[in-house]
Design a protein around this motif. Sequence first.
Motif, PDB file in Angstrom:
ATOM      1  N   LEU A  36       0.860  -1.189   0.000  1.00  0.00           N
ATOM      2  CA  LEU A  36       0.000   0.000   0.000  1.00  0.00           C
ATOM      3  C   LEU A  36       0.890   1.231   0.000  1.00  0.00           C
ATOM      4  N   LEU A  37       1.040   1.857  -1.168  1.00  0.00           N
ATOM      5  CA  LEU A  37       1.807   3.095  -1.296  1.00  0.00           C
ATOM      6  C   LEU A  37       0.829   4.253  -1.112  1.00  0.00           C
ATOM      7  N   ILE A  38       0.888   4.905   0.044  1.00  0.00           N
ATOM      8  CA  ILE A  38      -0.167   5.847   0.423  1.00  0.00           C
ATOM      9  C   ILE A  38       0.423   7.135   0.978  1.00  0.00           C
ATOM     10  N   GLY A  39      -0.402   8.186   0.961  1.00  0.00           N
ATOM     11  CA  GLY A  39      -0.008   9.435   1.597  1.00  0.00           C
ATOM     12  C   GLY A  39      -0.450  10.679   0.866  1.00  0.00           C
ATOM     13  N   VAL A  40       0.044  10.872  -0.350  1.00  0.00           N
ATOM     14  CA  VAL A  40      -0.143  12.173  -0.993  1.00  0.00           C
ATOM     15  C   VAL A  40      -1.598  12.454  -1.333  1.00  0.00           C
ATOM     16  N   ASN A  41      -2.371  11.449  -1.724  1.00  0.00           N
ATOM     17  CA  ASN A  41      -3.777  11.669  -2.068  1.00  0.00           C
ATOM     18  C   ASN A  41      -4.670  11.828  -0.841  1.00  0.00           C
ATOM     19  N   ASP A  42      -4.089  11.614   0.344  1.00  0.00           N
ATOM     20  CA  ASP A  42      -4.869  11.759   1.578  1.00  0.00           C
ATOM     21  C   ASP A  42      -4.645  13.088   2.274  1.00  0.00           C
ATOM     22  N   ILE A  43      -3.771  13.909   1.718  1.00  0.00           N
ATOM     23  CA  ILE A  43      -3.520  15.206   2.335  1.00  0.00           C
ATOM     24  C   ILE A  43      -4.802  16.052   2.319  1.00  0.00           C
ATOM     25  N   GLU A  44      -5.228  16.456   3.499  1.00  0.00           N
ATOM     26  CA  GLU A  44      -6.447  17.248   3.690  1.00  0.00           C
ATOM     27  C   GLU A  44      -7.669  16.604   3.019  1.00  0.00           C
ATOM     28  N   ASN A  45      -7.715  15.300   3.082  1.00  0.00           N
ATOM     29  CA  ASN A  45      -8.840  14.555   2.500  1.00  0.00           C
ATOM     30  C   ASN A  45      -9.766  14.118   3.630  1.00  0.00           C
ATOM     31  N   ASP A  46     -10.912  14.752   3.724  1.00  0.00           N
ATOM     32  CA  ASP A  46     -11.852  14.414   4.793  1.00  0.00           C
ATOM     33  C   ASP A  46     -13.242  14.165   4.209  1.00  0.00           C
ATOM     34  N   LYS A  47     -13.307  13.431   3.115  1.00  0.00           N
ATOM     35  CA  LYS A  47     -14.586  13.231   2.439  1.00  0.00           C
ATOM     36  C   LYS A  47     -15.034  11.770   2.472  1.00  0.00           C
ATOM     37  N   PRO A  48     -15.163  11.221   3.664  1.00  0.00           N
ATOM     38  CA  PRO A  48     -15.648   9.847   3.717  1.00  0.00           C
ATOM     39  C   PRO A  48     -17.086   9.700   3.252  1.00  0.00           C
ATOM     40  N   GLN A  49     -17.855  10.810   3.328  1.00  0.00           N
ATOM     41  CA  GLN A  49     -19.271  10.698   2.989  1.00  0.00           C
ATOM     42  C   GLN A  49     -19.479  10.206   1.569  1.00  0.00           C
ATOM     43  N   GLN A  50     -18.772  10.827   0.619  1.00  0.00           N
ATOM     44  CA  GLN A  50     -18.936  10.425  -0.777  1.00  0.00           C
ATOM     45  C   GLN A  50     -18.513   8.975  -0.975  1.00  0.00           C
ATOM     46  N   TYR A  51     -17.403   8.578  -0.347  1.00  0.00           N
ATOM     47  CA  TYR A  51     -16.945   7.205  -0.507  1.00  0.00           C
ATOM     48  C   TYR A  51     -17.833   6.229   0.258  1.00  0.00           C
ATOM     49  N   ASP A  52     -18.406   6.679   1.385  1.00  0.00           N
ATOM     50  CA  ASP A  52     -19.367   5.827   2.080  1.00  0.00           C
ATOM     51  C   ASP A  52     -20.553   5.521   1.172  1.00  0.00           C
ATOM     52  N   LEU A  53     -20.991   6.543   0.436  1.00  0.00           N
ATOM     53  CA  LEU A  53     -22.088   6.332  -0.500  1.00  0.00           C
ATOM     54  C   LEU A  53     -21.700   5.296  -1.546  1.00  0.00           C
ATOM     55  N   MET A  54     -20.453   5.369  -2.007  1.00  0.00           N
ATOM     56  CA  MET A  54     -19.978   4.385  -2.974  1.00  0.00           C
ATOM     57  C   MET A  54     -19.954   3.000  -2.341  1.00  0.00           C
ATOM     58  N   ASN A  55     -19.522   2.962  -1.068  1.00  0.00           N
ATOM     59  CA  ASN A  55     -19.427   1.693  -0.360  1.00  0.00           C
ATOM     60  C   ASN A  55     -20.792   1.055  -0.150  1.00  0.00           C
ATOM     61  N   GLU A  56     -21.751   1.867   0.285  1.00  0.00           N
ATOM     62  CA  GLU A  56     -23.042   1.327   0.675  1.00  0.00           C
ATOM     63  C   GLU A  56     -23.903   0.917  -0.513  1.00  0.00           C
ATOM     64  N   LYS A  57     -23.679   1.566  -1.658  1.00  0.00           N
ATOM     65  CA  LYS A  57     -24.461   1.274  -2.865  1.00  0.00           C
ATOM     66  C   LYS A  57     -25.960   1.424  -2.607  1.00  0.00           C
ATOM     67  N   LYS A  58     -26.328   2.382  -1.764  1.00  0.00           N
ATOM     68  CA  LYS A  58     -27.748   2.590  -1.510  1.00  0.00           C
ATOM     69  C   LYS A  58     -28.021   4.073  -1.318  1.00  0.00           C
ATOM     70  N   ILE A  59     -29.285   4.437  -1.345  1.00  0.00           N
ATOM     71  CA  ILE A  59     -29.671   5.833  -1.172  1.00  0.00           C
ATOM     72  C   ILE A  59     -29.485   6.229   0.291  1.00  0.00           C
ATOM     73  N   ASN A  60     -28.871   7.397   0.510  1.00  0.00           N
ATOM     74  CA  ASN A  60     -28.592   7.881   1.852  1.00  0.00           C
ATOM     75  C   ASN A  60     -29.637   8.932   2.232  1.00  0.00           C
ATOM     76  N   TYR A  61     -30.326   8.692   3.348  1.00  0.00           N
ATOM     77  CA  TYR A  61     -31.403   9.593   3.762  1.00  0.00           C
ATOM     78  C   TYR A  61     -31.010  10.466   4.962  1.00  0.00           C
ATOM     79  N   LEU A  62     -29.710  10.564   5.285  1.00  0.00           N
ATOM     80  CA  LEU A  62     -29.300  11.318   6.463  1.00  0.00           C
ATOM     81  C   LEU A  62     -29.604  12.801   6.337  1.00  0.00           C
TER      82      LEU A  62
END
Length: 379
Positions: free
Chosen positions: A166-192
């Motif tokens: 796992l070569l990681i680091g540069v794409n995570d700088i100031e990356n705080d957008k789990p919501q969009q990826y959670d939507l990708m993960n869940e594959k369902k409509i989010n009603y929050l």
Amino acid sequence: MAALFAADKTSGMKLILKKCFSILFGLLVGLIICEIVLHFYNPLPFAISKGKLVLPANQEMVFKNTWIKKLDSTIYYSRNSLGFRGPEPTDSISKLFSLVCIGGSTTECRFISDSLTWPYQLSAKIKDSLPGIWLNNAGIDGHSTFGHLLLLKEYITRLQPKYVTLLIGVNDIENDKPQQYDLMNEKKINYLSAKSFFKSLLNKTELGSTFFQLYAIKGAYRKGLIHKEVDFTALKDTVLTEEYKADFIKRQATYLVQYKQRISDMIAVCKANNVQPILLTQPSLFGDFTDSATMINMGNKMLPGTAPVCNVALMGNVLELYNDVVRSFGNQVKVVDLATLMPKNSNYYYDFIHYTNAGCGKIGAILSKELVPWFKMNN
């Protein structure tokens, strides 16, 4: 007269409403047509499609490179039946001495021919010492640890290779957008919330998925993470105040906590599926140093196109914070400090993070030296 005026007014309103309806209907038809066309042919083969990770498989491409002079003019790019770069497996992957390299653009090496990428060169260098090894490149341009987690859950756990890097680091700088990826993960409509609802709904369409990917590209451009050759001799100097630099560093605290948690999650997913993770720190040309190729002092050089303003030394300090997080897992898993081992030499890079052919060769040699003895002890 009044009646005539009222009739004209009513007629005018009806005409306006009719025109508005016609415009809306035309837009709707246009969107439907675009959705149908993108369903059958999307010229942008993104890895995330309609909330699901989709790896383009069985691809063979030859394209001409006219914009990065440090790279070959003809590039040979292919993906196998798994959607990875590299040879087809000769048996069930779980039965092979198998290694899958995970990362973003600095692992995929999109503008490097198959046989010159660092994962391929690593494979070539360790085959004599470890015959029978099967190695594939699962790097995806633009992916951060959010995307790596998705890849691990949807693909890697099913394939069960013995090892992943796992070569990681540069794409995570100031990356705080789990919501969009959670939507990708869940594959369902989010009603929050209404915002979450519309985002998740759009993400299920070809148009919406394409829009989100283009938006991500724009974000990468603002951070200076796009593929564009940098003329290091033409960079301008910029001196930042100590207060500005301190604020920039302080701003990373929350992001670093989240980053550490995502790494913990990736390690947990790997171990739960009998996959051994190997973490690699992110090498770059960021930092306060003298380039051994040009003898230019890079520290105060301004990073072109970044927002907010940043220079090479400050970005080096920021990236080291993320690399330190990776190093902190050295008591749990194998960590190779590639950021320290890779020389700060612009001959190895065509921009601040992406490697030339020579750079890929150097990384392959470093990782071979670091991993072969460890593999022999642990296999």
